[in-house]
Design a protein around this motif. Sequence first.
Motif, short mmCIF file in Angstrom:
data_model
loop_
_atom_site.label_atom_id
_atom_site.label_comp_id
_atom_site.label_asym_id
_atom_site.label_seq_id
_atom_site.Cartn_x
_atom_site.Cartn_y
_atom_site.Cartn_z
N GLU A 106 -23.18 -73.19 -58.87
CA GLU A 106 -23.54 -71.90 -59.48
C GLU A 106 -22.30 -71.16 -59.98
N GLY A 107 -21.47 -71.91 -60.73
CA GLY A 107 -20.33 -71.29 -61.41
C GLY A 107 -19.07 -71.17 -60.57
N ARG A 108 -19.08 -71.67 -59.34
CA ARG A 108 -17.87 -71.53 -58.51
C ARG A 108 -17.48 -72.88 -57.91
N ARG A 109 -16.19 -73.24 -58.11
CA ARG A 109 -15.70 -74.51 -57.54
C ARG A 109 -15.79 -74.43 -56.03
N THR A 110 -16.43 -75.44 -55.45
CA THR A 110 -16.70 -75.41 -54.01
C THR A 110 -16.41 -76.80 -53.45
N LEU A 111 -15.74 -76.83 -52.31
CA LEU A 111 -15.51 -78.13 -51.66
C LEU A 111 -16.65 -78.38 -50.67
N LEU A 112 -17.27 -79.54 -50.82
CA LEU A 112 -18.36 -79.92 -49.92
C LEU A 112 -17.89 -81.07 -49.03
N THR A 177 -5.59 -75.60 -38.96
CA THR A 177 -4.56 -76.09 -39.89
C THR A 177 -5.17 -77.06 -40.89
N ALA A 178 -6.11 -77.91 -40.41
CA ALA A 178 -6.78 -78.85 -41.32
C ALA A 178 -7.60 -78.09 -42.37
N VAL A 179 -8.21 -76.99 -41.95
CA VAL A 179 -9.01 -76.19 -42.89
C VAL A 179 -8.11 -75.55 -43.95
N SER A 180 -7.00 -74.92 -43.51
CA SER A 180 -6.10 -74.26 -44.47
C SER A 180 -5.54 -75.31 -45.44
N ALA A 181 -5.15 -76.46 -44.90
CA ALA A 181 -4.60 -77.52 -45.76
C ALA A 181 -5.63 -77.97 -46.79
N CYS A 182 -6.88 -78.00 -46.38
CA CYS A 182 -7.96 -78.45 -47.27
C CYS A 182 -8.15 -77.45 -48.42
N PHE A 183 -8.15 -76.16 -48.10
CA PHE A 183 -8.26 -75.12 -49.16
C PHE A 183 -7.11 -75.30 -50.15
N LEU A 184 -5.89 -75.47 -49.61
CA LEU A 184 -4.70 -75.53 -50.47
C LEU A 184 -4.69 -76.80 -51.31
N ARG A 185 -4.92 -77.95 -50.66
CA ARG A 185 -4.82 -79.23 -51.36
C ARG A 185 -5.81 -79.32 -52.52
N HIS A 186 -6.99 -78.75 -52.33
CA HIS A 186 -8.02 -78.89 -53.36
C HIS A 186 -8.12 -77.66 -54.26
N GLY A 187 -7.32 -76.64 -53.97
CA GLY A 187 -7.30 -75.45 -54.82
C GLY A 187 -8.65 -74.77 -54.94
N VAL A 188 -9.35 -74.69 -53.83
CA VAL A 188 -10.67 -74.03 -53.85
C VAL A 188 -10.62 -72.80 -52.95
N ASP A 189 -11.55 -71.89 -53.16
CA ASP A 189 -11.62 -70.76 -52.23
C ASP A 189 -12.98 -70.72 -51.51
N ARG A 190 -13.71 -71.84 -51.63
CA ARG A 190 -14.94 -71.92 -50.84
C ARG A 190 -15.15 -73.36 -50.34
N GLU A 232 -25.13 -64.88 -57.80
CA GLU A 232 -24.89 -63.57 -57.15
C GLU A 232 -24.34 -63.73 -55.73
N GLY A 233 -24.64 -64.82 -55.06
CA GLY A 233 -24.18 -64.99 -53.68
C GLY A 233 -24.97 -66.08 -52.97
N TRP A 234 -25.07 -65.97 -51.66
CA TRP A 234 -25.78 -67.01 -50.92
C TRP A 234 -26.52 -66.38 -49.75
N LYS A 235 -27.54 -67.08 -49.29
CA LYS A 235 -28.24 -66.63 -48.09
C LYS A 235 -28.81 -67.86 -47.38
N ARG A 236 -29.07 -67.67 -46.08
CA ARG A 236 -29.70 -68.73 -45.32
C ARG A 236 -31.21 -68.50 -45.34
N VAL A 237 -31.96 -69.57 -45.49
CA VAL A 237 -33.42 -69.45 -45.47
C VAL A 237 -33.94 -70.39 -44.38
N ASP A 238 -34.84 -69.86 -43.56
CA ASP A 238 -35.42 -70.67 -42.49
C ASP A 238 -36.84 -71.04 -42.88
N ILE A 239 -37.08 -72.33 -43.13
CA ILE A 239 -38.44 -72.69 -43.56
C ILE A 239 -39.42 -72.62 -42.38
#
Length: 242
Positions: A106-112, A177-190, A232-239
């Motif tokens: 939805e328009g934002r680079r995201t690491l999955l 540290t693994a999380v911070s490195a992951c954000f940096l290495r892939h240049g993502v903010d999500r 616009e953002g995200w939300k959790r939905v419980d089916i």
Amino acid sequence: MTTLLLSDLHLPASASTLRQDFLRFLQGPARKARAVYLLGDVFEAWIGDEDGLAHYGDEIAALRALSEAGVRVFFQHGNRDFLVGERFAQASGASLLADPSVVEIEGRRTLLTHGDLLCTDDIGYQRWRRFSRNGVVQWLFMRIPGGLKRAIADRLRRGSKSAKTRKSMAIMDVNDTAVSACFLRHGVDRIIHGHTHRPDVHHELIDGRTCERIVLADWREHSREYLEVTREGWKRVDIAAS
Ligand code: LP5
Ligand code: MN
């Protein structure tokens, strides 16, 4: 438009309300989405496509119907279903997605990512991960009889449950540290991941940017959540609640 993400459903091979709810999800909310990302551990234990296709026919047919209705479906391996392969992809219409992958959601680079790669303090698990993802080990495993494969998987699941009672909560969580490195290495903010069964959202400042890590919920007794992302953002939905 919306993009839906979910992980850690742990669908068993036997009849279960979890399976009924996943079908409800695929035939209901997923139909209105642009894309659906399954971020691993959808299945309790996948011992190969031949067995999986025989046991999860309803889910595979529903995934196929969803992709034929024009919804893109992506499947990323978890630590319990890393043997999902091309035959599953062909039968279900889902595309296998490498772990990790950077995609535009939805328009934002995201690491999955499934999330287990970030749990670097769990040394025993990381050793097992390297062993079980080895091509030769998998080649050998695929050549043993089905009954033995199932017995090994059951044994591994029991061993894992008991190993977890001996590990601290901190060891089984992601390593900062693994999380911070992951954000940096892939240049993502999500980053969006599952695996830890600790649904939450974490923020941290990296290189002057506020980075967001969304942790998906596992499906349990009274909750079956997915994440709905829009521009616009995200939300959790419980089916389970709908
Ligand atoms: O899955 P979960 O939430 O219980 O725990 C995980 C980690 N456990 C695992 C093991 C899986 O649950 C078992 C899945 C079976 C899949 C199908 C079988 C395919 C076999 C293919 C062989 C090529 O992933 C757990 C983590 C936890 O997450 C939290 O992050 O701690 O890790 C463990 O429990 C692993 C142990 O610490 C070490 C296990 C060593 C086992 C060695 C046995 C060798 C036998 C070889 C047989 C081929
Ligand atoms: Mn997992």
